[in-house]
Design a protein around this motif. Structure first.
Motif, short mmCIF file in Angstrom:
data_model
loop_
_atom_site.label_atom_id
_atom_site.label_comp_id
_atom_site.label_asym_id
_atom_site.label_seq_id
_atom_site.Cartn_x
_atom_site.Cartn_y
_atom_site.Cartn_z
N ASN A 1 -3.82 2.50 0.64
CA ASN A 1 -4.49 4.05 0.33
C ASN A 1 -5.51 4.24 1.37
O ASN A 1 -6.44 5.17 0.97
CB ASN A 1 -4.76 4.15 -1.14
CG ASN A 1 -3.66 3.93 -2.17
OD1 ASN A 1 -2.41 4.09 -1.72
ND2 ASN A 1 -3.97 3.62 -3.22
N GLU A 2 -5.20 4.04 2.56
CA GLU A 2 -6.16 4.27 3.63
C GLU A 2 -5.41 3.77 4.97
O GLU A 2 -4.67 2.99 4.82
CB GLU A 2 -7.46 3.77 3.61
CG GLU A 2 -8.43 3.77 4.81
CD GLU A 2 -8.50 5.25 5.28
OE1 GLU A 2 -8.79 6.15 4.59
OE2 GLU A 2 -8.88 5.19 6.49
N GLN B 1 -2.26 13.94 -1.74
CA GLN B 1 -3.25 12.86 -1.13
C GLN B 1 -2.68 12.08 0.07
O GLN B 1 -3.36 11.76 1.05
CB GLN B 1 -3.62 12.00 -2.40
CG GLN B 1 -4.71 10.93 -2.06
CD GLN B 1 -5.88 11.63 -1.71
OE1 GLN B 1 -6.73 12.31 -2.45
NE2 GLN B 1 -6.38 11.36 -0.27
N ALA B 2 -1.24 11.68 -0.20
CA ALA B 2 -0.78 10.90 0.79
C ALA B 2 -0.65 11.56 1.89
O ALA B 2 -0.95 11.02 3.21
CB ALA B 2 0.61 10.43 0.31
N LEU C 1 2.86 2.87 8.44
CA LEU C 1 2.54 3.16 7.41
C LEU C 1 3.68 3.55 6.50
O LEU C 1 4.75 4.09 6.83
CB LEU C 1 1.69 4.54 7.33
CG LEU C 1 1.26 5.21 6.16
CD1 LEU C 1 0.03 5.99 6.45
CD2 LEU C 1 2.15 6.13 5.43
N ASP D 1 -4.01 11.35 3.78
CA ASP D 1 -4.16 10.10 4.24
C ASP D 1 -3.46 9.87 5.54
O ASP D 1 -3.96 9.36 6.38
CB ASP D 1 -3.89 9.28 3.22
CG ASP D 1 -4.92 9.01 1.83
OD1 ASP D 1 -6.10 9.69 2.15
OD2 ASP D 1 -4.34 8.64 0.80
N VAL E 1 3.54 7.78 -4.92
CA VAL E 1 2.37 8.59 -4.45
C VAL E 1 2.04 9.83 -4.94
O VAL E 1 2.84 10.54 -5.78
CB VAL E 1 2.36 8.65 -2.76
CG1 VAL E 1 2.55 7.29 -2.14
CG2 VAL E 1 3.63 9.24 -2.67
N ALA F 1 1.28 -1.51 -4.28
CA ALA F 1 0.85 -1.49 -2.83
C ALA F 1 0.89 -2.98 -2.32
O ALA F 1 1.05 -3.31 -1.08
CB ALA F 1 -0.11 -0.47 -2.35
N LEU G 1 0.50 3.31 1.18
CA LEU G 1 0.25 4.33 0.26
C LEU G 1 0.98 4.27 -0.89
O LEU G 1 2.45 4.27 -1.05
CB LEU G 1 0.28 5.84 1.00
CG LEU G 1 -0.42 6.04 2.53
CD1 LEU G 1 -0.14 7.56 2.65
CD2 LEU G 1 -1.97 5.66 2.15
N SER G 2 0.29 4.14 -2.25
CA SER G 2 1.03 4.07 -3.55
C SER G 2 -0.13 4.71 -4.60
O SER G 2 -1.20 4.51 -4.47
CB SER G 2 1.22 2.66 -3.70
OG SER G 2 1.74 2.52 -5.03
N SER H 1 -0.46 -0.07 6.78
CA SER H 1 -0.91 0.86 5.82
C SER H 1 0.37 0.96 4.77
O SER H 1 1.26 1.13 5.02
CB SER H 1 -1.57 2.17 6.50
OG SER H 1 -2.10 2.87 5.31
N VAL I 1 4.93 4.90 2.84
CA VAL I 1 4.63 5.77 1.55
C VAL I 1 5.69 5.18 0.69
O VAL I 1 6.73 5.62 0.59
CB VAL I 1 4.83 7.08 2.09
CG1 VAL I 1 4.38 8.29 0.92
CG2 VAL I 1 3.98 7.54 3.31
#
Length: 444
Positions: free
Chosen positions: A368-369, A198-199, A188, A202, A194, A353, A346-347, A344, A190
């Motif tokens: 974002n998942e 929330q990140a 993942l 997730d 972000v 992303a 996340l952004s 994955s 990041v």
């Protein structure tokens, strides 16, 4: 028949959730992911299989003179070998399309997930599927799984890369097809734009749903230095004093490991990392007060090559966190693995992303998942690259695993085809001209 099975699965979902929890240790919410997947796969095949398998007309080599179509013929008997961790959903993703394609199935269910599989099967039998078309056997994997590979017309396997290689070798010697979903060391990334809270939410779910005992769960987190401090603090706060349990309700956020063997594997990876200088940011403790195999969600820092927790698939309860300065650095680190199952990004920007996602070497990439986007998209293929497997399940690609395409061509006799040397001499200039015309009008 499949739609009736869908109705019965939905009607019996509480019983299926109970069995899934009792056999796997996961929370009720995470158990529902399995039932939801089985429902989605069953509905998709019920409504789409006929049109996919119908085949159709294809362009012939010599228009008018020949007509060509493709039809699909079921392969025969399919062997399906499924693990304990997602017993219901993984069974559905292989067995249901095989049945829809007209095959019979012999499934080797892991002993620890056999009750869940049998309950799922019962819904299909009660919906009208003949019992003999979906046989379930249990027992030692080396004995039963090997026997399947020796006999079936196609083999589906979900499990370790080492076992998958052996199955692929045997299938290759017999010249039968195989689809293999194998190990993962999923990354993942990041990015620097972000929302850290929330990140963190997730990331925690991506790593520790089913306590990480999921082939597509995240085991490596790479976070941009500009947000690393805030993200790490938010992630640690979210995982401090976690609500762990496997009660038959929705009170727990995180479940239990599934067995003593899983607990031993996780503690072995943790001890090896700590002995080589890694640091526990949060977690790192068994929780016998919760259950015999309960373990806190654990994030490690200072993980380096040579540690088992970085080089091997951990498959539960531990993820490592590393900081990067440049996005390409993160991409190279994420791709620096023999595995390529899931990844994955996340952004705060989907466009940002997706630019990074395009560079990742994985069979599925979620933005974002952690995994639920691709895992639940049963209209799209799912599978791995590199040592994470061969073939795809779900969607058209997953259904067509179980059917051989047969090309049927008909001589219409509208234009006579040549047989003699003189006839060929007459026809060749015309055929060459036809090729030039097709090339000129860009017709395939």
């Amino acid at each position: 028949m499949l739609l009736r099975a869908f109705d019965l699965i939905l009607e019996r979902r509480e019983d299926l959730l109970d069995l899934t929890q009792l056999e796997s240790g996961k929370t009720r919410g995470q158990a529902f992911e399995e039932v939801f997947q089985a429902l989605s796969v069953t509905r998709w095949n019920a409504l789409k299989a006929r049109s996919v398998l119908r085949g159709g007309v294809r362009r012939s080599g010599i228009p008018v003179a020949l007509s060509t179509r493709v039809k699909y013929k079921s392969k025969g008997v399919v062997g399906v070998v499924t693990p304990w961790n997602y017993a219901i959903s993984l069974a559905a993703m292989d067995v249901v399309p095989a049945l829809a394609a007209g095959c019979a199935v012999v499934q080797k269910a892991d002993d620890q997930g056999a009750l869940s599989v049998l309950a799922l099967r019962r819904a299909f039998i009660d919906a009208g599927v003949p019992e003999a078309l979906w046989a379930v056997v249990a027992g030692e994997p080396g004995e039963v799984g090997e026997a399947l590979t020796d006999e079936v017309d196609y083999i589906c396997f979900t499990g370790s890369t080492a076992t998958g290689r052996r199955i692929a070798e045997k299938a290759g010697r017999r010249l039968v097809g195989a689809s293999l979903e194998l190990g993962g060391k999923n990354a993942l990334i990041v990015l620097d734009d972000v929302d850290v809270e929330q990140a963190a939410a997730d990331a925690a779910h991506a790593c520790f749903s089913s306590m990480g005992q999921l082939c597509v769960s995240i085991e490596r987190i790479y976070v941009h230095r500009t947000v690393a401090e805030a993200f790490t603090a938010a992630l640690v706060a979210r995982l401090t004093d976690p609500r762990i349990g496997s009660g038959l309700d929705h009170e727990a956020d995180y479940g239990s490991l599934a067995s003593a063997a899983q607990l031993a594997r996780i503690t072995g990876h943790l001890d090896d990392a700590l002995a080589q200088g890694a640091e526990v940011l949060v977690g790192g403790r068994p929780r016998p007060d919760v259950g015999p195999w309960a373990f806190e969600p654990t994030i490690l820092a200072g993980v380096t090559p040579g540690m088992r927790v970085l080089d091997e698939e951990t498959f539960g309860a531990i993820a490592s966190l590393q900081v990067f300065d440049d996005e390409l650095e993160a991409v190279f680190a994420a791709n620096d693995s023999e595995y390529g199952l899931n990844a994955s990004v996340l952004s705060g920007s989907t466009r940002h992303a997706l630019r990074v996602a395009d560079l990742l070497e994985a069979g599925s990439v979620n933005v974002n998942e952690g995994y639920r986007g691709s895992f639940s998209s049963v209209d799209a293929p799912m599978g791995g690259v590199k040592s994470s497997g061969l073939g795809r399940r779900n969607g058209r690609e997953g259904l067509l695993r179980f059917a051989d395409p047969v090309t049927v061509s008909v001589n219409t006799r509208i234009i006579p085809l040549p047989h003699t040397g003189r006839e060929y001499r007459t026809m060749i200039p015309l055929m060459a001209l036809l090729q030039r015309v097709f090339r000129g009008i860009r017709r395939a």
